[in-house]
Design a protein around this motif. Sequence first.
Motif, PDB file in Angstrom:
ATOM      1  N   ALA A 173       0.823  -1.211   0.000  1.00 10.67           N
ATOM      2  CA  ALA A 173       0.000   0.000   0.000  1.00 10.67           C
ATOM      3  C   ALA A 173       0.852   1.254   0.000  1.00 10.67           C
ATOM      4  N   ARG A 174       0.339   2.270  -0.680  1.00 11.80           N
ATOM      5  CA  ARG A 174       0.946   3.602  -0.643  1.00 11.80           C
ATOM      6  C   ARG A 174      -0.180   4.608  -0.794  1.00 11.80           C
ATOM      7  N   GLY A 175       0.060   5.807  -0.310  1.00  6.32           N
ATOM      8  CA  GLY A 175      -0.972   6.829  -0.386  1.00  6.32           C
ATOM      9  C   GLY A 175      -0.456   8.152   0.135  1.00  6.32           C
ATOM     10  N   THR A 176      -1.380   9.000   0.559  1.00  6.05           N
ATOM     11  CA  THR A 176      -1.035  10.353   0.988  1.00  6.05           C
ATOM     12  C   THR A 176      -1.695  10.677   2.322  1.00  6.05           C
ATOM     13  N   ILE A 177      -0.948  11.357   3.167  1.00  5.31           N
ATOM     14  CA  ILE A 177      -1.489  11.847   4.440  1.00  5.31           C
ATOM     15  C   ILE A 177      -2.290  13.111   4.148  1.00  5.31           C
ATOM     16  N   LEU A 178      -3.553  13.126   4.548  1.00  6.47           N
ATOM     17  CA  LEU A 178      -4.411  14.283   4.321  1.00  6.47           C
ATOM     18  C   LEU A 178      -4.278  15.304   5.448  1.00  6.47           C
ATOM     19  N   VAL A 209      -5.657   5.838   0.664  1.00  5.13           N
ATOM     20  CA  VAL A 209      -4.876   4.794   0.008  1.00  5.13           C
ATOM     21  C   VAL A 209      -5.009   4.985  -1.501  1.00  5.13           C
ATOM     22  N   GLN A 210      -3.879   5.028  -2.198  1.00  2.00           N
ATOM     23  CA  GLN A 210      -3.889   5.228  -3.647  1.00  2.00           C
ATOM     24  C   GLN A 210      -3.589   3.956  -4.414  1.00  2.00           C
ATOM     25  N   ALA A 211      -2.879   3.038  -3.794  1.00  6.30           N
ATOM     26  CA  ALA A 211      -2.589   1.748  -4.436  1.00  6.30           C
ATOM     27  C   ALA A 211      -2.327   0.728  -3.343  1.00  6.30           C
ATOM     28  N   GLY A 212      -2.631  -0.514  -3.612  1.00  2.87           N
ATOM     29  CA  GLY A 212      -2.396  -1.578  -2.654  1.00  2.87           C
ATOM     30  C   GLY A 212      -3.499  -1.659  -1.614  1.00  2.87           C
ATOM     31  N   THR A 213      -3.302  -2.556  -0.661  1.00  3.67           N
ATOM     32  CA  THR A 213      -4.255  -2.745   0.424  1.00  3.67           C
ATOM     33  C   THR A 213      -3.541  -2.501   1.739  1.00  3.67           C
ATOM     34  N   LEU A 214      -4.014  -1.542   2.510  1.00  2.00           N
ATOM     35  CA  LEU A 214      -3.447  -1.214   3.814  1.00  2.00           C
ATOM     36  C   LEU A 214      -4.157  -2.049   4.871  1.00  2.00           C
TER      37      LEU A 214
END
Length: 165
Positions: free
Chosen positions: A42-47, A63-68
């Motif tokens: 998983a990867r993504g961005t902190i809002l 979450v932008q990709a993968g499964t957290l």
Amino acid sequence: WGGETVVVPLSSKTGEGVDTLLDSIVLLSEIHEYTGVQNVPARGTILEANMDKSVGPVASCIVQAGTLKVGDMVTAGTGYGRVKSMVDAAGDSKDEVTPSFAVQMVGLNNVPSAGDAFTVVEDEQKAREMAEKEQDKERTARLSEQSSGSYFSVGSFDGFEGSGE
């Protein structure tokens, strides 16, 4: 106009056509069955993030990709940690989150900044190394800002009246 390109008349001034545009996007996503990539780390961005007195650092992230998953080792900005819990916008606890979902994540060792990227890594050592590299980058940027003349130094007073000359 034919083809696969959807054309929707739209006005940002009056708001005309916004609903039609949104409906067209939803329709296309259902027809083409778009899904996010789920079989990668998983990867993504902190809002946004803050310090909660009872649980420690809490980071809202998407979450932008993968499964957290709860238990994943995550690095975000200068922080890292194992995901202890996740809560969605409705307040429901989540064990795993797929792309395009936002949750509040608990388990980092410090509060990340809004806009920081987060990534799931294999182990704590790798996470610590990545966080230390990010801390070094921030420290270097801070020092270069100080030495670039954005702060006063003794030499910056040369030439002023009363500087002893």
